[in-house]
Write a protein that holds these residues in place. Structure first.
Motif, PDB file in Angstrom:
ATOM      1  N   ALA A 199      33.331  -6.489  92.797  1.00  0.00           N
ATOM      2  CA  ALA A 199      34.466  -6.410  93.720  1.00  0.00           C
ATOM      3  C   ALA A 199      35.497  -7.490  93.414  1.00  0.00           C
ATOM      4  CB  ALA A 199      33.975  -6.527  95.158  1.00  0.00           C
ATOM      5  N   ARG A 200      35.033  -8.669  93.031  1.00  0.00           N
ATOM      6  CA  ARG A 200      35.966  -9.756  92.713  1.00  0.00           C
ATOM      7  C   ARG A 200      36.807  -9.442  91.481  1.00  0.00           C
ATOM      8  NH1 ARG A 200      31.509 -13.068  94.254  1.00  0.00           N
ATOM      9  NH2 ARG A 200      30.858 -13.212  92.062  1.00  0.00           N
ATOM     10  N   ASP A 201      36.250  -8.657  90.534  1.00  0.00           N
ATOM     11  CA  ASP A 201      36.949  -8.344  89.291  1.00  0.00           C
ATOM     12  C   ASP A 201      37.677  -7.008  89.323  1.00  0.00           C
ATOM     13  OD1 ASP A 201      36.197 -10.697  88.098  1.00  0.00           O
ATOM     14  OD2 ASP A 201      34.413  -9.860  87.140  1.00  0.00           O
ATOM     15  N   ALA A 202      37.420  -6.203  90.343  1.00  0.00           N
ATOM     16  CA  ALA A 202      38.025  -4.861  90.393  1.00  0.00           C
ATOM     17  C   ALA A 202      39.532  -4.955  90.626  1.00  0.00           C
ATOM     18  CB  ALA A 202      37.373  -4.038  91.497  1.00  0.00           C
ATOM     19  N   ARG A 203      40.285  -4.190  89.853  1.00  0.00           N
ATOM     20  CA  ARG A 203      41.739  -4.169  89.998  1.00  0.00           C
ATOM     21  C   ARG A 203      42.229  -2.846  90.572  1.00  0.00           C
ATOM     22  NH1 ARG A 203      40.960  -8.381  90.383  1.00  0.00           N
ATOM     23  NH2 ARG A 203      41.535 -10.215  89.176  1.00  0.00           N
ATOM     24  N   THR A 204      41.608  -1.753  90.186  1.00  0.00           N
ATOM     25  CA  THR A 204      42.022  -0.464  90.731  1.00  0.00           C
ATOM     26  C   THR A 204      40.802   0.418  90.986  1.00  0.00           C
ATOM     27  OG1 THR A 204      42.296   0.550  88.535  1.00  0.00           O
ATOM     28  CG2 THR A 204      44.247  -0.493  89.524  1.00  0.00           C
ATOM     29  N   VAL A 205      40.944   1.271  91.993  1.00  0.00           N
ATOM     30  CA  VAL A 205      39.997   2.355  92.244  1.00  0.00           C
ATOM     31  C   VAL A 205      40.787   3.634  92.066  1.00  0.00           C
ATOM     32  CG1 VAL A 205      38.487   3.480  93.910  1.00  0.00           C
ATOM     33  CG2 VAL A 205      38.634   0.973  93.856  1.00  0.00           C
ATOM     34  N   GLN A 206      40.440   4.392  91.039  1.00  0.00           N
ATOM     35  CA  GLN A 206      41.199   5.596  90.720  1.00  0.00           C
ATOM     36  C   GLN A 206      40.441   6.832  91.176  1.00  0.00           C
ATOM     37  OE1 GLN A 206      41.896   6.584  86.515  1.00  0.00           O
ATOM     38  NE2 GLN A 206      44.042   6.956  87.049  1.00  0.00           N
ATOM     39  N   LEU A 217      38.329  -2.864  85.834  1.00  0.00           N
ATOM     40  CA  LEU A 217      38.117  -4.274  86.126  1.00  0.00           C
ATOM     41  C   LEU A 217      39.211  -5.124  85.482  1.00  0.00           C
ATOM     42  CD1 LEU A 217      34.233  -4.453  85.721  1.00  0.00           C
ATOM     43  CD2 LEU A 217      35.614  -3.699  87.686  1.00  0.00           C
ATOM     44  N   ALA A 218      39.236  -6.398  85.856  1.00  0.00           N
ATOM     45  CA  ALA A 218      40.320  -7.277  85.416  1.00  0.00           C
ATOM     46  C   ALA A 218      40.371  -7.432  83.907  1.00  0.00           C
ATOM     47  CB  ALA A 218      40.164  -8.643  86.086  1.00  0.00           C
ATOM     48  N   ASP A 219      39.239  -7.398  83.241  1.00  0.00           N
ATOM     49  CA  ASP A 219      39.210  -7.608  81.786  1.00  0.00           C
ATOM     50  C   ASP A 219      39.303  -6.307  81.007  1.00  0.00           C
ATOM     51  OD1 ASP A 219      36.786  -6.552  82.423  1.00  0.00           O
ATOM     52  OD2 ASP A 219      35.580  -8.233  81.677  1.00  0.00           O
ATOM     53  N   GLY A 220      39.650  -5.203  81.689  1.00  0.00           N
ATOM     54  CA  GLY A 220      39.816  -3.929  81.004  1.00  0.00           C
ATOM     55  C   GLY A 220      38.585  -3.063  80.983  1.00  0.00           C
ATOM     56  N   ARG A 221      37.444  -3.574  81.422  1.00  0.00           N
ATOM     57  CA  ARG A 221      36.246  -2.739  81.477  1.00  0.00           C
ATOM     58  C   ARG A 221      36.402  -1.670  82.562  1.00  0.00           C
ATOM     59  NH1 ARG A 221      31.381  -6.724  82.414  1.00  0.00           N
ATOM     60  NH2 ARG A 221      32.939  -7.616  83.838  1.00  0.00           N
ATOM     61  N   THR A 222      35.707  -0.556  82.392  1.00  0.00           N
ATOM     62  CA  THR A 222      35.806   0.549  83.343  1.00  0.00           C
ATOM     63  C   THR A 222      34.433   0.954  83.829  1.00  0.00           C
ATOM     64  OG1 THR A 222      35.729   2.201  81.563  1.00  0.00           O
ATOM     65  CG2 THR A 222      37.919   1.437  82.288  1.00  0.00           C
ATOM     66  N   VAL A 223      34.419   1.563  85.003  1.00  0.00           N
ATOM     67  CA  VAL A 223      33.172   2.032  85.612  1.00  0.00           C
ATOM     68  C   VAL A 223      33.395   3.446  86.124  1.00  0.00           C
ATOM     69  CG1 VAL A 223      31.444   1.669  87.411  1.00  0.00           C
ATOM     70  CG2 VAL A 223      32.555  -0.311  86.339  1.00  0.00           C
TER      71      VAL A 223
END
Length: 264
Positions: A199-206, A217-223
């Motif tokens: 949650a601290r690193d999440a930037r967007t929920v698409q 996430l902030a560093d470009g990783r995706t989930v």
């Protein structure tokens, strides 16, 4: 027929009047009852005057605790506690209702009397888990889906919603079946279920459809999260997956019993 003898008349009189000690005891009990009743009335009048009429037990100060974004002055102004009023007459339920109505950022508030002169306001603010873009501003949404504040700057470590539902295919089907509001609620649920570190690193929920929700996430990783269902299981799977593959760039927990990672 002869009447009662003198002895009989004396016996009857004694039985009706009772012994002198009994009469004295009865009178003493009556006096005691009267004295206690008068004392109770005086005590009640004194307590009533002390609580409502005297200057000893009146509101002199209002303390505020638990604020983060709000300021104590904002809370005091919204509470409108009647300073100078008798402590006993303060409507604590009314104060709570005013605070929740005027300051939607407040989740819970405990209004307590701090005798002899204080009123305490213990506030718990809502915590945003998702941001909705509103022109140049952002609307904060908590994990219950309550939209409680609009801010000009996005708070740190709170992801923004990107609703990119296609008008064709599964996206169109999701819109017809669930509607935009339901899809937003699903995104809020996903944001609320995220592990703290994520949650601290999440930037967007698409949100592309009901079953296609993902995170960046902030560093470009995706989930790839999938639907909002089984959120806790997906959170546990994601935590374990990130520990097992710290260098991965993409994580898929849409099926929490079979999580996967890829990229490096």
């Amino acid at each position: 027929m002869a009447g009662p003898t003198t002895a009989e008349r004396g016996k009857r009189q004694q039985e009706s009047s009772g012994p002198p000690s009994a009469r004295r005891l009865g009178r003493a009990r009556l006096r005691t009852i009267v004295i206690l009743a008068v004392a109770a009335v005086l005590l009640g009048a004194g307590v009533t005057w002390l609580l409502y009429g005297s200057t000893w037990l009146r509101v002199e100060h209002v303390s505020v605790s638990g604020t983060d974004v709000l300021t104590p002055d904002e809370v005091r102004d919204a509470a409108a506690v009647p300073v100078g009023a008798p402590m006993i007459s303060v409507d604590t339920d009314g104060i709570e209702a005013r605070l929740r109505q005027k300051l939607p950022r407040i989740d819970t508030v405990d209004v307590v009397r701090s005798w002899p002169h204080g009123i305490g306001l213990k506030v718990t603010e809502r915590t945003p888990v998702l941001l909705l873009r509103n022109g140049r501003n952002f609307t904060e949404v908590d994990r219950e889906g309550v939209r409680f504040a609009t801010v000009s700057q996005a708070p740190k470590s709170v992801p923004a919603l990107e609703l990119s539902v296609s008008r064709t295919g599964s996206g169109a089907a999701s819109l017809r079946r669930f509607g935009t509001d339901r899809l937003v609620r699903e995104a809020v649920g996903v944001a609320g279920d995220l592990p703290a570190a994520v949650a601290r690193d999440a930037r967007t929920v698409q949100v592309r459809s009901y079953d296609d929700i993902s995170l960046e996430l902030a560093d470009g990783r995706t989930v790839a999260w999938g639907s909002g269902e089984s959120g806790r299981a997906k959170a546990r799977a994601l935590t374990a997956l990130m520990k097992a593959a710290p260098g991965a760039r993409h994580f898929d927990v849409s099926v929490p019993t079979a999580p996967a990672s890829s990229g490096s």
